[in-house]
Design a protein around this motif. Structure first.
Motif, PDB file in Angstrom:
ATOM      1  N   LEU A  78      -3.512  -6.284  12.148  1.00  0.00           N
ATOM      2  CA  LEU A  78      -3.224  -7.147  11.248  1.00  0.00           C
ATOM      3  C   LEU A  78      -1.900  -7.676  11.583  1.00  0.00           C
ATOM      4  O   LEU A  78      -1.534  -8.411  11.752  1.00  0.00           O
ATOM      5  N   HIS A  79      -1.311  -6.510  12.555  1.00  0.00           N
ATOM      6  CA  HIS A  79      -0.316  -6.803  12.875  1.00  0.00           C
ATOM      7  C   HIS A  79      -0.213  -8.006  13.591  1.00  0.00           C
ATOM      8  O   HIS A  79       1.696  -8.937  13.189  1.00  0.00           O
ATOM      9  N   ALA A  80      -0.285  -8.499  14.791  1.00  0.00           N
ATOM     10  CA  ALA A  80       0.020  -9.253  15.788  1.00  0.00           C
ATOM     11  C   ALA A  80      -0.071 -10.651  14.988  1.00  0.00           C
ATOM     12  O   ALA A  80       0.622 -11.346  15.037  1.00  0.00           O
ATOM     13  N   MET A 135       8.963  -5.029  11.033  1.00  0.00           N
ATOM     14  CA  MET A 135       7.796  -4.901  10.567  1.00  0.00           C
ATOM     15  C   MET A 135       7.451  -2.857  11.055  1.00  0.00           C
ATOM     16  O   MET A 135       8.125  -2.349  11.019  1.00  0.00           O
ATOM     17  N   GLN A 136       6.632  -2.745  10.548  1.00  0.00           N
ATOM     18  CA  GLN A 136       5.903  -1.053  10.856  1.00  0.00           C
ATOM     19  C   GLN A 136       5.794  -1.216  12.207  1.00  0.00           C
ATOM     20  O   GLN A 136       4.928  -1.856  12.991  1.00  0.00           O
ATOM     21  N   LYS A 137       5.536   0.409  12.671  1.00  0.00           N
ATOM     22  CA  LYS A 137       4.766   0.373  13.843  1.00  0.00           C
ATOM     23  C   LYS A 137       3.235   0.768  13.374  1.00  0.00           C
ATOM     24  O   LYS A 137       3.429   0.575  12.609  1.00  0.00           O
ATOM     25  N   GLU A 184      11.957   1.738  12.952  1.00  0.00           N
ATOM     26  CA  GLU A 184      11.406   2.797  13.613  1.00  0.00           C
ATOM     27  C   GLU A 184      12.806   4.131  12.881  1.00  0.00           C
ATOM     28  O   GLU A 184      13.793   4.397  12.760  1.00  0.00           O
ATOM     29  N   ASN A 185      12.083   3.952  11.327  1.00  0.00           N
ATOM     30  CA  ASN A 185      12.768   5.187  10.512  1.00  0.00           C
ATOM     31  C   ASN A 185      13.049   6.697  11.660  1.00  0.00           C
ATOM     32  O   ASN A 185      14.298   7.228  10.222  1.00  0.00           O
ATOM     33  N   TYR A 186      12.394   7.586  12.320  1.00  0.00           N
ATOM     34  CA  TYR A 186      13.308   8.287  12.251  1.00  0.00           C
ATOM     35  C   TYR A 186      14.381   8.630  13.500  1.00  0.00           C
ATOM     36  O   TYR A 186      14.294   9.278  13.228  1.00  0.00           O
ATOM     37  N   SER A 193      -8.298   3.136   2.026  1.00  0.00           N
ATOM     38  CA  SER A 193      -8.454   1.550   2.332  1.00  0.00           C
ATOM     39  C   SER A 193      -7.108   2.295   3.972  1.00  0.00           C
ATOM     40  O   SER A 193      -7.596   1.136   5.148  1.00  0.00           O
ATOM     41  N   SER A 194      -6.527   2.832   3.720  1.00  0.00           N
ATOM     42  CA  SER A 194      -5.914   3.227   4.945  1.00  0.00           C
ATOM     43  C   SER A 194      -6.659   3.604   6.011  1.00  0.00           C
ATOM     44  O   SER A 194      -6.934   3.695   7.306  1.00  0.00           O
ATOM     45  N   PHE A 195      -7.496   5.178   5.335  1.00  0.00           N
ATOM     46  CA  PHE A 195      -8.082   5.883   6.506  1.00  0.00           C
ATOM     47  C   PHE A 195      -9.268   3.882   7.634  1.00  0.00           C
ATOM     48  O   PHE A 195      -9.512   4.581   8.313  1.00  0.00           O
ATOM     49  N   GLY A 225       0.653  -1.370   0.185  1.00  0.00           N
ATOM     50  CA  GLY A 225       0.034  -0.199   0.146  1.00  0.00           C
ATOM     51  C   GLY A 225       1.022   1.353  -0.182  1.00  0.00           C
ATOM     52  O   GLY A 225       2.373   1.380  -0.977  1.00  0.00           O
ATOM     53  N   ARG A 226       0.559   2.099   0.516  1.00  0.00           N
ATOM     54  CA  ARG A 226       1.097   3.737   0.907  1.00  0.00           C
ATOM     55  C   ARG A 226       2.305   3.750   1.256  1.00  0.00           C
ATOM     56  O   ARG A 226       3.133   4.169   0.784  1.00  0.00           O
ATOM     57  N   ILE A 227       2.619   3.095   2.082  1.00  0.00           N
ATOM     58  CA  ILE A 227       4.305   2.738   3.075  1.00  0.00           C
ATOM     59  C   ILE A 227       5.111   2.663   2.250  1.00  0.00           C
ATOM     60  O   ILE A 227       5.955   2.764   2.059  1.00  0.00           O
ATOM     61  N   TYR A 228       4.668   1.586   0.971  1.00  0.00           N
ATOM     62  CA  TYR A 228       5.407   0.322   0.202  1.00  0.00           C
ATOM     63  C   TYR A 228       6.226   1.027  -0.630  1.00  0.00           C
ATOM     64  O   TYR A 228       7.673   1.426  -1.023  1.00  0.00           O
ATOM     65  N   VAL A 256       3.094  -9.722  -2.141  1.00  0.00           N
ATOM     66  CA  VAL A 256       2.200 -10.230  -1.539  1.00  0.00           C
ATOM     67  C   VAL A 256       0.565  -9.091  -1.031  1.00  0.00           C
ATOM     68  O   VAL A 256       1.531  -7.449  -0.665  1.00  0.00           O
ATOM     69  N   ASP A 257      -0.131  -8.878  -1.747  1.00  0.00           N
ATOM     70  CA  ASP A 257      -0.740  -8.400  -1.278  1.00  0.00           C
ATOM     71  C   ASP A 257      -2.748  -9.411  -1.611  1.00  0.00           C
ATOM     72  O   ASP A 257      -2.352  -9.446  -3.289  1.00  0.00           O
ATOM     73  N   PRO A 258      -3.699  -9.292  -0.645  1.00  0.00           N
ATOM     74  CA  PRO A 258      -5.052  -8.949  -1.219  1.00  0.00           C
ATOM     75  C   PRO A 258      -5.622  -8.279  -2.667  1.00  0.00           C
ATOM     76  O   PRO A 258      -5.937  -9.116  -3.555  1.00  0.00           O
TER      77      PRO A 258
HETATM   78  N1  LIG Z   1       6.688   4.546   9.453  1.00  0.00           N
HETATM   79  C1  LIG Z   1       5.841   5.860   8.891  1.00  0.00           C
HETATM   80  O1  LIG Z   1       6.425   6.946   9.926  1.00  0.00           O
HETATM   81  C2  LIG Z   1       4.755   4.973   8.636  1.00  0.00           C
HETATM   82  C3  LIG Z   1       3.650   5.947   8.068  1.00  0.00           C
HETATM   83  C4  LIG Z   1       2.521   5.248   7.239  1.00  0.00           C
HETATM   84  C5  LIG Z   1       2.338   3.918   7.653  1.00  0.00           C
HETATM   85  N2  LIG Z   1       3.375   3.588   8.421  1.00  0.00           N
HETATM   86  C6  LIG Z   1       2.093   1.674   8.883  1.00  0.00           C
HETATM   87  O2  LIG Z   1       2.691   1.116   7.670  1.00  0.00           O
HETATM   88  C7  LIG Z   1       1.742  -0.505   7.621  1.00  0.00           C
HETATM   89  C8  LIG Z   1       0.812   0.064   6.588  1.00  0.00           C
HETATM   90  O3  LIG Z   1       0.414   1.256   6.034  1.00  0.00           O
HETATM   91  P1  LIG Z   1       0.232   1.820   4.685  1.00  0.00           P
HETATM   92  O4  LIG Z   1      -0.860   3.752   4.796  1.00  0.00           O
HETATM   93  O5  LIG Z   1       1.045   1.433   3.254  1.00  0.00           O
HETATM   94  O6  LIG Z   1      -1.639   1.245   4.968  1.00  0.00           O
HETATM   95  P2  LIG Z   1      -2.203   0.898   2.887  1.00  0.00           P
HETATM   96  O7  LIG Z   1      -3.933   0.610   3.989  1.00  0.00           O
HETATM   97  O8  LIG Z   1      -2.165   1.936   2.346  1.00  0.00           O
HETATM   98  O9  LIG Z   1      -1.328  -0.429   2.942  1.00  0.00           O
HETATM   99  C9  LIG Z   1      -1.932  -1.939   3.617  1.00  0.00           C
HETATM  100  C10 LIG Z   1      -2.121  -2.730   2.172  1.00  0.00           C
HETATM  101  O10 LIG Z   1      -1.822  -4.286   3.143  1.00  0.00           O
HETATM  102  C11 LIG Z   1      -2.534  -4.781   1.972  1.00  0.00           C
HETATM  103  N3  LIG Z   1      -3.295  -5.851   3.042  1.00  0.00           N
HETATM  104  C12 LIG Z   1      -4.275  -6.428   4.005  1.00  0.00           C
HETATM  105  N4  LIG Z   1      -4.747  -7.204   4.238  1.00  0.00           N
HETATM  106  C13 LIG Z   1      -3.626  -8.020   3.523  1.00  0.00           C
HETATM  107  C14 LIG Z   1      -3.140  -8.910   4.195  1.00  0.00           C
HETATM  108  N5  LIG Z   1      -3.223 -10.110   4.389  1.00  0.00           N
HETATM  109  N6  LIG Z   1      -1.598  -9.623   3.770  1.00  0.00           N
HETATM  110  C15 LIG Z   1      -0.695  -9.327   3.071  1.00  0.00           C
HETATM  111  N7  LIG Z   1      -1.649  -7.450   2.513  1.00  0.00           N
HETATM  112  C16 LIG Z   1      -2.579  -7.170   3.438  1.00  0.00           C
HETATM  113  C17 LIG Z   1      -3.519  -4.213   1.145  1.00  0.00           C
HETATM  114  O11 LIG Z   1      -4.444  -4.744   0.574  1.00  0.00           O
HETATM  115  C18 LIG Z   1      -3.094  -3.057   1.318  1.00  0.00           C
HETATM  116  O12 LIG Z   1      -2.767  -2.603  -0.558  1.00  0.00           O
HETATM  117  C19 LIG Z   1       0.497   0.397   8.720  1.00  0.00           C
HETATM  118  O13 LIG Z   1       1.679  -0.257  10.219  1.00  0.00           O
HETATM  119  C20 LIG Z   1       0.767   1.891   9.184  1.00  0.00           C
HETATM  120  O14 LIG Z   1       1.203   2.500  10.780  1.00  0.00           O
HETATM  121  C21 LIG Z   1       4.552   3.539   8.914  1.00  0.00           C
END
Ligand SMILES: NC(=O)c1ccc[n+]([C@@H]2O[C@H](COP(=O)([O-])OP(=O)(O)OC[C@H]3O[C@@H](n4cnc5c(N)ncnc54)[C@H](O)[C@@H]3O)[C@@H](O)[C@H]2O)c1
Length: 375
Positions: free
Chosen positions: A84-86, A101-103, A130-132, A173-175, A18-21, A40-42
């Motif tokens: 879904l983290h845990a 993993m992400q925070k 922890e990217n900060y 999706s993020s919201f 998703g977004r943070i990729y 991997v992503d659904p």
């Molecule tokens: N370090 C940072 O500053 C920072 C900034 C933003 C987000 N994040 C973290 O990154 C993580 C993702 O955030 P995002 O903004 O990319 O969210 P997002 O909703 O944009 O992306 C999540 C992705 O995961 C996919 N997904 C859902 N279920 C799945 C599964 N079972 N298997 C594989 N993929 C699945 C979704 O389809 C989506 O593409 C969160 O934990 C968020 O807190 C960290």
């Protein structure tokens, strides 16, 4: 456990595209320490969008499909929605993959215990990125304080304003999952983004012995309450006191290439101060770090202050560590639990009218039911 580095590039899979990729991928692009073998992503749309980045990688709709595909994976870059983290991380450790993993790591101490136990059981490494800690102005801030440029540290202040205008697009999706988190009392400012702020305090000044908090909410739409205004104060074991104020300014336009988050960190010393003026957004467009001492202000104009670079450097650090063992690794799962305890202490304090709470003495509690605010 004893970790043995790989004598070949690490075979990695992205879980969540998703977004943070868009920022995490910067650590992997052109990096000889890693070979990306799977995505991997659904969401079919996300898989198709990211495939051109890694033409040789196979795509899957779930981690389980990848695990049964016969493709060898050493490490997973977990970019899943926070709820879904845990379960997701426990599943992936169970496949024998190291996990970056992400925070936020998870929502409560029992989930954290499950994740750490899974890492121990599988003999794999769990890292909570922890990217900060890899943001160059913050690294220089820490150096300025440690090297005595501002004298003895006597106070610490962080400010954060969430604004509603500007920045990049955030997918619906993020919201959706952020709303789910809010419903569990884990708000977007204090807990989600706040994770970084609490982590930087621990990284700068060490363990915290007392936290006091006053966490409010502001309704911004039907059923959507943002966790601001909020003020959190604390004292580290070394006596340094910190304060973090969080404000919501919905109509403020903030120039940003990423999220619209105006942030500052300021350490006061006995003979000066050091301040990081911005991070995610471009609020104060002066040098990203300024150090004042003895009547002289130094501005750091040439730091790599693009927030995205902190993702690149954090991810490279992880992959380098896996490949060569060059360390120490920053940060471990245990260190992330300290961040979680800090946040939970703030919630506990706020729920009790602002009393002091020692994060180390929080008891493990069952997760709050959905819809419950606070712990
Ligand atoms: N370090 C940072 O500053 C920072 C900034 C933003 C987000 N994040 C973290 O990154 C993580 C993702 O955030 P995002 O903004 O990319 O969210 P997002 O909703 O944009 O992306 C999540 C992705 O995961 C996919 N997904 C859902 N279920 C799945 C599964 N079972 N298997 C594989 N993929 C699945 C979704 O389809 C989506 O593409 C969160 O934990 C968020 O807190 C960290």
């Amino acid at each position: 456990m004893t970790f043995v580095p790989y004598d070949r590039p690490v075979r990695a899979a992205f879980i969540g595209l998703g977004r943070i990729y868009d920022l995490n991928v910067r650590a992997y692009a052109g990096n000889p320490d890693v070979e990306v073998v799977a995505l991997v992503d659904p969401s079919e749309e996300r898989r198709a969008q990211r495939q051109p980045d890694w033409p040789a990688a196979r795509t899957f709709a779930s981690a389980a499909e990848l695990a049964s595909s016969g493709i060898e994976v050493d490490a997973a870059e977990v970019l899943l929605p926070a709820p879904l983290h845990a379960d997701g991380v426990v599943e992936m450790l169970g496949y024998g993959w190291h996990v970056n993993m992400q925070k936020p790591m998870c929502n409560d101490l029992s989930e954290a215990r499950r994740m750490l136990d899974a890492a121990t059981a599988s003999g794999r490494i769990l890292r909570v990125m922890e990217n900060y800690l890899f943001y160059e102005p913050l690294r220089q801030l820490k150096a300025a304080a440690q090297e005595g440029q501002i004298g003895e540290v006597c106070g610490y202040h962080m400010k954060m304003t969430g604004s509603g205008q500007g920045g990049w697009d955030v997918p619906v999706s993020s919201f959706e999952w952020q709303l789910e988190q809010m419903g569990r009392g884990r708000g977007i400012l204090v807990f989600d983004d706040g994770w970084h702020k609490l982590a930087t305090a621990l990284w700068l000044f060490g363990p915290v012995r007392e936290v006091r908090a006053w966490i409010g909410t502001t309704p911004v739409g039907p059923g959507v309450d943002i966790d601001a205004p909020a003020t959190i104060v604390w004292e580290h074991d070394n006596g340094v006191r910190g304060v973090w104020d969080i404000t919501l300014a919905m109509d403020m336009y903030l120039r940003s290439d990423y999220y619209t988050n105006d942030e500052r960190w300021e350490i006061t010393g006995t003979k000066g101060y050091a301040r990081v003026n911005r991070c995610t957004g471009r609020g104060i467009q002066q040098p990203s770090l300024e150090v004042y001492a003895d009547g002289v202000m130094r501005g750091y104009h040439a730091l790599d202050d693009d927030w995205a670079s902190s993702f690149r450097d954090s991810g490279r650090h992880w992959l380098r560590w896996l490949h060569t063992g060059e360390g120490p690794l920053s940060w471990s799962g245990e260190e992330a639990v300290d961040v979680l305890r800090f946040a939970l202490a703030a919630y506990a304090s706020s729920a009790s009218g602002g009393v002091g709470v020692n994060p180390a003495q929080l008891a493990q509690q069952p997760p709050p039911p959905t819809g419950h605010i606070g712990i």
